[in-house]
Design an enzyme around this catalytic site. Structure first.
Site: not given
Length: 226
Positions: A26, A120, A123-125
């Site tokens: 992302d 972010w 969140v995503c990591l």
């Protein structure tokens, strides 16, 4: 204690081009707009340097985006340009590990060490790295190619992942760990070029050595790499 008899064997903890893959999650405009734990231009520089590093060593790469056409926009142009024919896996889930296409793409690389960066961080990591750890992978999180909405959000997420077993690294560290030996001439010049383009003061030092020392620059450049 046994006498030292020769060159030591490298630690299996170290990254090599043969045991690792790169997962970029992302890195898109909408996600970058709200990232405040690092300067956005520096973030773009670092992610691009990381992508170029993977290309030098033929490390398998998987890109993923979230809602690229409806909300978040395309992958950073400078990253996509490194791999112009690689299509990011677009998804709807915040945790990319809940997308079967992505999980299958990672497993197809047949690598157990996952080098990961994302927007972010919190969140995503975090969600993907925790999921990958629980799935039996070794996770290396590239902290300066990731960003959170605040410095605190980024740092707390990093600490959470470390506590779970993830290994924090930086993009330049990954590049140099893949190179490891300056005698590997097949990748030496490309590594130097990426360092000059993206590694800040280290890159300046390489250019300085070349201009000041001329024919002796290669030896000096190797010294800078130590």
């Amino acid at each position: 204690m046994a006498a030292f008899t020769g060159k030591g064997e490298p630690s299996p903890r170290l990254l090599t081009p043969q045991n690792s893959m790169l997962l970029l999650i992302d890195h898109q405009p909408q996600m970058a707009f709200a990232s405040h734990s690092i300067d956005v231009q520096l973030l773009i520089n670092n992610v691009t340097g990381l992508a170029k590093s993977a290309k030098i060593f033929n490390v398998p790469v998987v890109f993923t985006t979230v809602a690229a056409k409806s909300f978040s926009g395309p992958l950073f142009a400078t990253v996509q340009e490194v791999f112009p024919d690689k299509e990011p896996i677009d998804r709807t889930t915040m945790n990319s590990w809940e997308d079967q296409k992505l999980v299958e793409a990672v497993k197809q690389t047949d690598r157990k060490k996952l080098v990961m960066a994302a927007l972010w961080t919190e969140v995503c990591l975090a969600t993907a790295s925790l999921s990958a750890l629980d799935a039996g992978f070794e996770v290396y999180i590239v902290t300066d190619a990731s960003a959170g909405v605040t410095a605190e959000a980024h740092e707390m997420a990093i600490q959470r992942m470390i506590q779970a077993g993830a290994v924090p690294v930086t993009w330049l560290q990954v590049l140099l760990e893949w190179q490891r030996d300056w005698a590997r001439q097949e990748t030496y010049n490309a590594v130097m070029n990426v360092a000059k383009e993206h590694a800040g003061g280290y890159g300046l030092g390489i250019n300085y050595a070349k201009s000041m020392l001329g024919e002796h620059a290669s030896e000096a450049q190797r010294e800078l790499g130590k």
